[in-house]
Enzyme design. Structure first.
Site, short mmCIF file in Angstrom:
data_model
loop_
_atom_site.label_atom_id
_atom_site.label_comp_id
_atom_site.label_asym_id
_atom_site.label_seq_id
_atom_site.Cartn_x
_atom_site.Cartn_y
_atom_site.Cartn_z
CB SER A 102 62.73 24.00 36.88
OG SER A 102 63.20 23.03 37.79
CG ASP A 103 67.91 27.68 39.27
OD1 ASP A 103 68.52 26.72 39.80
OD2 ASP A 103 68.42 28.80 39.15
#
Length: 746
Positions: A288-289
């Site tokens: 994920s960011d």
């Protein structure tokens, strides 16, 4: 106080306690797949969840800030609750933290990730500038240097390259990308992956595609905003660079902060599972960011973090950067039967695979060599590469009356502009481990190239000032009157380039425009050196300058590179990779726009066609544009045949003549137009280029080859389509000024 068990003793203890033989996952002679399988069988669900948990170290790239609670983090690492860390750098520091992981029950090493966007300690031009070189081998070398430096400092993994196509220069993150063209963006993506990953030896690191997918389409160029686009646009405009990186063997992919078809991409099963894992057969892992899993709650797509963790893992996302939702809720979700263990094993197994691939189980401190770190960082050879890359990234936009290169008759130069001397503005806001004080300012570069006695400096303006400083302008005017020529460094501070740096107004600041107006009145030639992390609107200044040199943000050797170009020691060869708008209201303006039922007339006159009333449809400087100190003429565009079929290729030949006064390099570009297709197509599409050196007076005939695959496009399902029909082919020095021929595909 945490006590670390020596790694050799840990291995011996584990081997003796479980079996008389060393466990398969600790045997370097075993197949990687077998080692992964063996280790997964030994792990608890809590330990598996821990492998999906990534924590930040000393630095933060998200909203959170403050001193890290290292004691708490080290305990979590030792207890198997952390699989990766970001922003922990340095051979000594990464060794210390790695020891905590090795003291855990199974001794699973950590991955250390870090944003190495365009250099670690030796800073290269921002990726957007680097793309303007049109030199893939140079790009690969740049990223190989970045990999060597970062790997010497204990880093295993970087969150790049950014492969987002964007045609909106208001978006601050255009500085990280390749511009507006998907075909060229794909070439750059592959080169950057190869430079970073190499053969995944200890001089290279894992790379990461970001931001998957279509983050460059955010509304209004505004960071973290909504995106709304068709699947036709997704596949044809945005997907090609991501796919090229996957095909180049990239190890990891990062979710974007945005949405696709109303669903946050972190929880978007179509993108992550249907496309990435199934259609493209991606074998790496997805991260994920920063907190993008948790932010699905903010989007209104998840009820809470537990629901967000469920939707992320169900979509196919894996490692959780900083939300800490996976490590907390996966055991519960598995116990409740909402998530199957095979889903967790798939995600964790992919992460473990790359830990084995990097050799971390066999030599967990291979990347923690302080002697190598000291010898590698900011070496003279690395700085030479940075200088070469910087020179090749500069774009000459205007050169009235051949004022450049500076002639020998020029004895006194007025160097104007705060950015020319103040090194705090020389890098973008995320500068890796680069130190601005180590970089070369324009003032220092000019002194080295022309001699200190030749340079008279004045600041001219105050950074980000909303009012004109008349005293600074008066001083600059006085310096210019006493000089032969003025070199004026204007633009935007590097701190306004990158993430969270979106701007509504990208015109040259008013006080800098006023400065140029007053300098113009002196009658002395004025050369504008524009520093910025994005294309700016230059409409107000084009008539105030005799020359415009667009220098972006060039990194550690910035000043030397610019000075050498001004002096003519290097003939500029850079070409734009984003169109420069004439006005903010014209954005987005890009060369490969789609056809319309009411296209503009050739002369731009008349009524009832697609346009604005107050500005024409054309950019100030088009895609692929860039001048040289020489001049190149294109002639004799010929095709080997007027018909192409699926079993043959078409040769496109053109003659290029250097009819200027200097030896120079030219980027010849080939474009096509699918005249009539089953879906509306762009007016032009880049399909090839060649960068050639021509001596003064020399002519060369070059050849491009087109096959039917070069004429393909994607349907809404992401399938490649080739349709027979009429095609136009264009060749020239930019996307606007071209020669044209046509052929038929049967």
């Amino acid at each position: 106080m945490i006590r670390f068990v020596p790694y050799a003793l840990l291995i011996c203890t584990m081997a003796c306690s479980q079996t008389t033989e060393k466990p398969v996952y600790l045997r370097s002679d075993a197949k990687t797949e077998d080692r992964v399988t063996d280790l997964l069988k030994r792990m608890t669900v809590e330990e598996k969840a821990g492998q999906l948990n990534q924590l930040a170290g000393d630095l933060n790239t998200g909203p959170a800030s403050g001193n890290a609670d290292w004691q708490h983090k080290l305990e979590a690492i030792k207890n198997g609750q952390v699989g990766s860390m970001l922003n922990v750098v340095g051979a000594a520091k990464t060794r210390q933290v790695q020891e905590a992981a090795l003291a855990g029950r199974l001794g699973i090493p950590l991955l250390f990730g870090y944003d190495v966007m365009h250099g670690y300690k030796t800073i290269f031009p921002i990726p957007l500038a680097e793309a303007c070189s049109w030199e893939l081998e140079q790009v690969e070398r740049n990223h190989a240097v970045a990999a060597a430096e970062s790997s010497s400092a204990g880093v295993h993994w970087t969150f790049g390259p950014m492969c987002d196509i964007s045609d909106d220069p208001r978006w601050g993150r255009v500085m990280e990308g390749a511009g507006e063209d998907p075909w060229y963006g794909a070439q750059l993506a592959a080169a950057r992956v190869k430079g970073l990953q190499g053969n995944l030896d200890t001089n290279h690191i894992l790379a990461c595609v970001k931001h998957f997918a279509a983050y460059g389409a955010v509304e209004g160029g505004k960071e973290y905003a909504y995106t709304d686009l068709s699947r036709v646009a997704l596949w044809n405009k945005y997907m090609p660079p991501y796919k090229a990186a996957i095909d180049a063997g990239i190890a990891t992919v990062m979710n974007g902060f945005t949405t696709f078809e109303g669903i946050p991409v972190t929880g978007n099963r179509y993108l992550v599972t249907d496309v990435l894992k199934n259609k493209w057969n991606f074998k790496g892992f997805v991260v994920s960011d920063w907190n993008s899993i948790g932010e699905m709650v903010n989007w209104g797509y998840a009820a809470d973090k537990k629901d967000a963790a469920f939707k992320a893992i169900s979509a196919g996302s894996m490692m959780d950067m900083e939300t800490q939702a996976m490590v907390k809720f996966i055991p519960e979700l598995v116990k409740e039967g909402k998530i199957q263990m095979k889903e967790i094993d798939d995600a964790v197994g992919r992460i473990l695979y790359y830990k084995f691939k990097l050799g971390l189980f066999d030599n967990p401190f291979a990347y923690c060599n302080e002697a190598r770190e000291k010898a590698t960082l900011f070496s003279n050879e690395n700085r030479k590469q940075s200088l070469e890359a910087a020179k090749r990234s500069i774009v000459l936009l205007k050169n009235e009356n051949k004022v450049l290169p500076l002639k020998k008759e020029v004895k006194k130069i007025a160097l104007i502009g705060l950015y020319a001397s103040d090194k705090s503005h020389i890098f973008d806001f995320w500068k890796g481990q680069g130190n601005p004080n180590d970089a070369v300012s324009l003032q220092e570069g000019m002194a080295a190239a022309f001699g200190t006695s030749s340079i008279s400096y004045s600041a001219g303006y105050v950074d980000l000032s909303t009012t004109t400083n008349k005293s600074l302008i008066a001083e600059a005017v006085a310096k210019t009157r006493s000089a032969d020529i003025a070199v004026v460094n204007i633009g935007l501070s590097g701190d306004l380039a990158g993430e969270d740096r979106s701007l509504a107004n990208i015109a040259i600041p008013a006080d800098q425009v006023e400065l140029l107006k007053e300098l113009k009145k002196t009658g002395k030639p004025v050369i504008a050196v524009v520093s910025a992390g994005r294309p700016m609107i230059l409409t107000e200044i084009t008539d105030l300058c005799d020359a415009i040199l667009y220098t972006w943000i060039l990194g550690s050797e910035s000043g030397n590179a610019i000075a050498q170009v001004l002096a003519g020691e290097y003939n500029p060869s850079g070409k734009t990779v984003m169109s420069f708008p004439k006005a903010t209201g014209q954005i987005p303006v890009y060369y490969n726009h789609f056809k319309t039922g009411r296209p503009s007339t050739t002369d731009g006159k008349g009524n009832w066609y697609s346009r604005y009333r107050d500005v024409d449809n054309h950019p100030l400087y088009p895609f692929g544009f860039g001048l040289s100190y020489s001049h190149f003429t294109y002639s004799n565009l010929t095709l080997s045949d007027s018909i192409l079929d699926n079993n043959h290729t078409l040769q496109v030949k053109v003659t290029i003549t250097n009819d200027g006064d200097h030896d120079g390099e030219e980027v010849a570009q080939l474009y096509i137009n699918d005249v009539a297709a089953s879906i509306v197509r762009p007016v032009k599409e880049l399909k090839g280029y060649q960068k050639i050196m021509l001596k003064k007076g020399e002519s060369k005939t070059i050849q491009f080859t087109l096959g039917s695959s070069d004429l393909s496009f994607y349907d809404a399902s992401g399938n490649s389509v080739v349709e027979p029909g009429k095609f136009e082919v264009f060749v020239g020095g930019n996307s606007r000024d071209v020669l044209q021929e046509q052929f038929w595909l049967k």
